[in-house]
Design a protein around this motif. Structure first.
Motif, PDB file in Angstrom:
ATOM      1  N   ASN A 122     -10.191 120.363  75.095  1.00 10.59           N
ATOM      2  CA  ASN A 122     -10.365 120.628  76.525  1.00 10.59           C
ATOM      3  C   ASN A 122     -11.828 120.989  76.744  1.00 10.59           C
ATOM      4  O   ASN A 122     -12.367 121.827  76.021  1.00 10.59           O
ATOM      5  N   HIS A 134       8.144 112.463  77.932  1.00  6.52           N
ATOM      6  CA  HIS A 134       8.958 112.643  76.738  1.00  6.52           C
ATOM      7  C   HIS A 134       8.822 111.395  75.861  1.00  6.52           C
ATOM      8  O   HIS A 134       8.202 110.404  76.260  1.00  6.52           O
ATOM      9  N   ALA A 135       9.383 111.480  74.655  1.00  7.89           N
ATOM     10  CA  ALA A 135       9.090 110.469  73.634  1.00  7.89           C
ATOM     11  C   ALA A 135       9.361 109.026  74.079  1.00  7.89           C
ATOM     12  O   ALA A 135       8.498 108.157  73.913  1.00  7.89           O
ATOM     13  N   PRO A 136      10.534 108.713  74.673  1.00 10.22           N
ATOM     14  CA  PRO A 136      10.774 107.310  75.050  1.00 10.22           C
ATOM     15  C   PRO A 136       9.797 106.826  76.123  1.00 10.22           C
ATOM     16  O   PRO A 136       9.337 105.675  76.071  1.00 10.22           O
ATOM     17  N   GLY A 165     -11.122 119.825  67.381  1.00 15.95           N
ATOM     18  CA  GLY A 165      -9.942 120.454  67.988  1.00 15.95           C
ATOM     19  C   GLY A 165      -8.824 119.460  68.245  1.00 15.95           C
ATOM     20  O   GLY A 165      -8.139 119.525  69.255  1.00 15.95           O
ATOM     21  N   ARG A 223      -5.289 117.665  66.822  1.00 16.61           N
ATOM     22  CA  ARG A 223      -4.175 117.826  65.889  1.00 16.61           C
ATOM     23  C   ARG A 223      -4.139 116.621  64.953  1.00 16.61           C
ATOM     24  O   ARG A 223      -4.314 115.492  65.396  1.00 16.61           O
ATOM     25  N   LEU A 280       6.492 104.930  61.509  1.00 13.93           N
ATOM     26  CA  LEU A 280       7.584 105.655  60.859  1.00 13.93           C
ATOM     27  C   LEU A 280       8.347 104.728  59.906  1.00 13.93           C
ATOM     28  O   LEU A 280       8.726 105.133  58.800  1.00 13.93           O
ATOM     29  N   THR A 323       2.221 121.868  77.236  1.00 19.10           N
ATOM     30  CA  THR A 323       1.822 120.669  77.981  1.00 19.10           C
ATOM     31  C   THR A 323       0.342 120.730  78.339  1.00 19.10           C
ATOM     32  O   THR A 323      -0.147 121.744  78.828  1.00 19.10           O
ATOM     33  N   LEU A 371      -2.236 120.958  76.602  1.00 20.82           N
ATOM     34  CA  LEU A 371      -3.146 121.765  75.772  1.00 20.82           C
ATOM     35  C   LEU A 371      -3.697 120.926  74.617  1.00 20.82           C
ATOM     36  O   LEU A 371      -2.970 120.141  74.017  1.00 20.82           O
ATOM     37  N   HIS A 411      -5.352 120.836  70.713  1.00 16.90           N
ATOM     38  CA  HIS A 411      -4.816 121.442  69.499  1.00 16.90           C
ATOM     39  C   HIS A 411      -5.192 122.915  69.371  1.00 16.90           C
ATOM     40  O   HIS A 411      -4.366 123.761  69.039  1.00 16.90           O
ATOM     41  N   HIS A 445       9.665 119.890  75.746  1.00 15.96           N
ATOM     42  CA  HIS A 445      10.212 118.670  75.136  1.00 15.96           C
ATOM     43  C   HIS A 445       9.383 118.244  73.924  1.00 15.96           C
ATOM     44  O   HIS A 445       9.801 117.407  73.150  1.00 15.96           O
ATOM     45  N   ARG A 456       7.237 119.297  68.192  1.00 15.94           N
ATOM     46  CA  ARG A 456       6.628 119.026  66.885  1.00 15.94           C
ATOM     47  C   ARG A 456       6.232 120.314  66.177  1.00 15.94           C
ATOM     48  O   ARG A 456       6.337 120.411  64.968  1.00 15.94           O
ATOM     49  N   ASP A 457       5.769 121.311  66.941  1.00  9.80           N
ATOM     50  CA  ASP A 457       5.372 122.580  66.318  1.00  9.80           C
ATOM     51  C   ASP A 457       6.366 123.702  66.596  1.00  9.80           C
ATOM     52  O   ASP A 457       6.156 124.833  66.171  1.00  9.80           O
ATOM     53  N   GLY A 494      15.148 112.329  73.859  1.00  9.74           N
ATOM     54  CA  GLY A 494      13.728 111.994  73.990  1.00  9.74           C
ATOM     55  C   GLY A 494      12.769 113.104  73.615  1.00  9.74           C
ATOM     56  O   GLY A 494      11.582 113.025  73.950  1.00  9.74           O
ATOM     57  N   ALA A 495      13.256 114.140  72.910  1.00  6.42           N
ATOM     58  CA  ALA A 495      12.337 115.204  72.486  1.00  6.42           C
ATOM     59  C   ALA A 495      11.389 114.653  71.418  1.00  6.42           C
ATOM     60  O   ALA A 495      11.766 113.778  70.641  1.00  6.42           O
ATOM     61  N   LYS A 496      10.155 115.157  71.414  1.00  5.91           N
ATOM     62  CA  LYS A 496       9.225 114.790  70.342  1.00  5.91           C
ATOM     63  C   LYS A 496       9.493 115.706  69.164  1.00  5.91           C
ATOM     64  O   LYS A 496       9.407 116.923  69.289  1.00  5.91           O
ATOM     65  N   VAL A 547       7.379 114.798  62.402  1.00  4.80           N
ATOM     66  CA  VAL A 547       7.509 113.492  61.754  1.00  4.80           C
ATOM     67  C   VAL A 547       8.471 113.564  60.566  1.00  4.80           C
ATOM     68  O   VAL A 547       9.221 112.618  60.302  1.00  4.80           O
ATOM     69  N   GLU A 578      11.911 113.246  62.032  1.00  6.57           N
ATOM     70  CA  GLU A 578      12.131 111.853  62.454  1.00  6.57           C
ATOM     71  C   GLU A 578      12.461 110.979  61.240  1.00  6.57           C
ATOM     72  O   GLU A 578      13.375 110.160  61.273  1.00  6.57           O
ATOM     73  N   LEU A 579      11.666 111.166  60.188  1.00  5.41           N
ATOM     74  CA  LEU A 579      11.836 110.325  59.006  1.00  5.41           C
ATOM     75  C   LEU A 579      13.214 110.543  58.380  1.00  5.41           C
ATOM     76  O   LEU A 579      13.907 109.593  58.012  1.00  5.41           O
ATOM     77  N   THR A 633       7.159 119.169  56.929  1.00  9.94           N
ATOM     78  CA  THR A 633       6.865 118.246  55.823  1.00  9.94           C
ATOM     79  C   THR A 633       7.096 118.940  54.479  1.00  9.94           C
ATOM     80  O   THR A 633       7.527 118.309  53.516  1.00  9.94           O
TER      81      THR A 633
END
Lengths: 253, 253
Positions: free
Chosen positions: A42, A158-160, A221, A223, A243, B158, B160, B162, B187, B190-191, B224-226, B229, B232-233, B248
């Motif tokens: 940012n 969202h993801a989709p 900064g 990810r 993936l 949202t 922001l 990293h 949504h 990931r963290d 549809g949530a993120k 990884v 997901e895998l 991970t």
């Protein structure tokens, strides 16, 4: 100007009215028909650079050149900031009307591309956040610009919806310069990535190279993409591009 | 001990659209609860209902019951709207001054919670000069000094970058260590997924499922949530239930 570049940015400097410098000599090229992600913290200068490309601001020094001098389509980070018409159809008609294009055809095509044809009579400000984002992009596409500059188009999706956006951008057949905080999105969908740190472009290159450079990402900064983390943690021979590829890599071990 | 008990909560607009439909959930002392779902699923409304601000909306019809044993505080999706004073310290004092808390006690609480959040360096800063993540922390400080039993954060990650996201995640960790119940509507998990004790999955205004994050990972992906990884895998490889990794590190093990 490089014949394969749609956008050429050279030594661009820009400061806010109060003198605070935002861009301190930024240079980069955006290749023809590429999806090019602009990343950085940012305040690094991403939005300002997009506004300069879109012609909404003039640089204090340096040059921004657009091939063919075509108008650039711009979608702001907050779609509400760009809306002014009473209906979605009128909003989307503005750009093609201004360019003297076939308004009906371009509006219909843009609404269909963003899957928002059923919203045509709604007031843009009454829509949900995701719908506003789609209408904002439709209003840019309707003007048929060769270059589009999008400020954080994947934010809040969202993801989709984010996946649909990524696939749409890749299939546009236009030059797309978009800012994003989401390294996973850039890693998967961008052809090139530029990293801004304190108003300078410190690196431009292939997403797989740029977004694997942990020192650079830490400095900027940004990810680390999940797939890059995964490859490091599991000591994979290379960073998977998707993936599916990660699953194959893991299965082979 | 149950601090908040939501029972059969339904929210309708004037034209009869159901925004929340018979939603029931509880928040226990010290737990971290995620409210997940696609945009428009009702996360923000539910967050506001838990805090109580929804009762003051005369454009909505609210049925059902929300019982609170303790105090609940909300940090809005756009936290800048809840900062009303010039500096972070003065802003943090505002709520306490309104409650007639003695000056010495105000001082003590601001010191205590600024230390808890690690935001002492922000206290003298102008609220208008804060980064987005710092703005969330300043708003969080403003509600923490009132010593709520539950803190609700509406989409705190949202938009922001990293660095700012890390600030907010660190604050969430500090609240959890302190024993404060934390509810996060988001949504992008990931963290967050590995930090959650329980997850409530919202779908079109209804609670689709409630449970621990590993068992609900597939449902979260369906709305549809993120996800991380690693999660997901594992889902792609048909891992289900308690074996689903949330990091991970867990995947490697």
């Amino acid at each position: 100007m490089n014949s394969e570049s749609s956008v050429e940015i050279r030594d661009v400097r820009y400061a806010y009215d109060d003198g605070t410098p935002v861009l301190r000599g930024a240079s980069m090229d955006v290749a023809d028909d590429a999806v090019h992600a602009l990343m950085g913290a940012n305040g690094a200068g991403k939005t300002t650079l997009l506004r300069l490309v879109a012609g909404l601001r003039e640089p204090d020094a340096g040059t921004v050149r657009i091939a063919g001098d075509d108008p650039v389509g711009f979608a702001p980070e907050n779609p509400r900031a760009g809306f002014f018409a009473e209906t979605v159809a009128a909003e989307v008609a503005f750009f093609p009307k201004n360019r003297g294009l076939d308004v009906d055809r371009h509006v219909e095509e843009a609404l269909a591309a963003m899957d928002v044809a059923d919203l045509r009579d709604r007031a843009p400000l009454s829509l949900s956040g995701g719908e506003q984002r789609a209408v904002s992009l439709a209003s840019v596409l309707a003007g048929d610009p060769a270059v589009v500059a999008l400020d954080e188009p994947s934010s809040g999706l969202h993801a989709p919806a984010q996946r649909r956006l990524g696939e749409l951008l890749c299939g546009l057949d236009r030059t797309v310069l978009c800012s994003t905080h989401d390294a996973d999105f850039a890693y998967e969908f961008a052809d090139a990535v530029s990293v801004l740190v304190d108003g300078e472009v410190v690196r431009t290159g292939d997403p797989a190279d740029v977004l694997s450079d942990r020192d650079l990402l830490a400095r900027a900064g940004i990810r680390t993409p999940g797939l890059v983390d995964l490859a490091a943690e599991l000591s994979l021979a290379r960073v998977p591009s998707s993936l599916d590829e990660a699953i194959e890599e893991v299965a082979e071990r | 001990m149950t601090l908040v008990d939501v029972e059969s909560l339904s929210v309708r607009t004037a034209d009869g659209s159901r925004l929340l439909d018979e939603v029931s959930l509880s928040v226990a002392a010290g737990e971290t609860l995620l409210l997940c779902g696609a945009p428009g699923a009702g996360k923000t409304l539910l967050a506001k209902a838990i805090e109580g601000v929804l009762r003051r909306r005369d454009d909505l019809t609210v049925d059902g019951d929300v019982r609170r044993v303790g105090d609940v505080a909300l940090v809005f999706q756009h936290p800048e709207v809840q900062l009303v004073r010039q500096t972070v310290e003065h802003d943090a004092a505002f709520g306490l001054e309104n409650r007639g808390v003695p000056v010495a006690e105000i001082r003590t609480r601001i010191d205590r919670y600024a230390r808890l959040l690690g935001v002492e360096p922000l206290l003298d800063r102008d609220v208008h000069d804060l980064s987005r993540g710092e703005t969330t922390l300043a708003a969080l400080l403003g509600v923490l000094v009132t010593e709520p039993d539950v803190v609700v954060l509406d989409e705190p990650l949202t938009a922001l970058d990293h660095r700012n996201a890390e600030l907010v995640l660190d604050a969430i960790d500090r609240l959890r260590s302190h024993g404060t119940a934390v509810v996060v509507a988001e949504h992008d998990l990931r963290d967050l997924l590995s930090r959650a004790d329980r997850v409530v999955v919202l779908d079109d205004g209804r609670v689709r499922e409630t449970g621990d994050p590993r068992h609900l990972a597939a449902t979260l992906r369906a709305v549809g949530a993120k996800l991380p990884v690693a999660t997901e895998l594992a889902l792609e490889r048909d891992v289900r239930g308690g074996d689903v990794p949330l990091t991970t590190d867990e995947l490697r093990e």
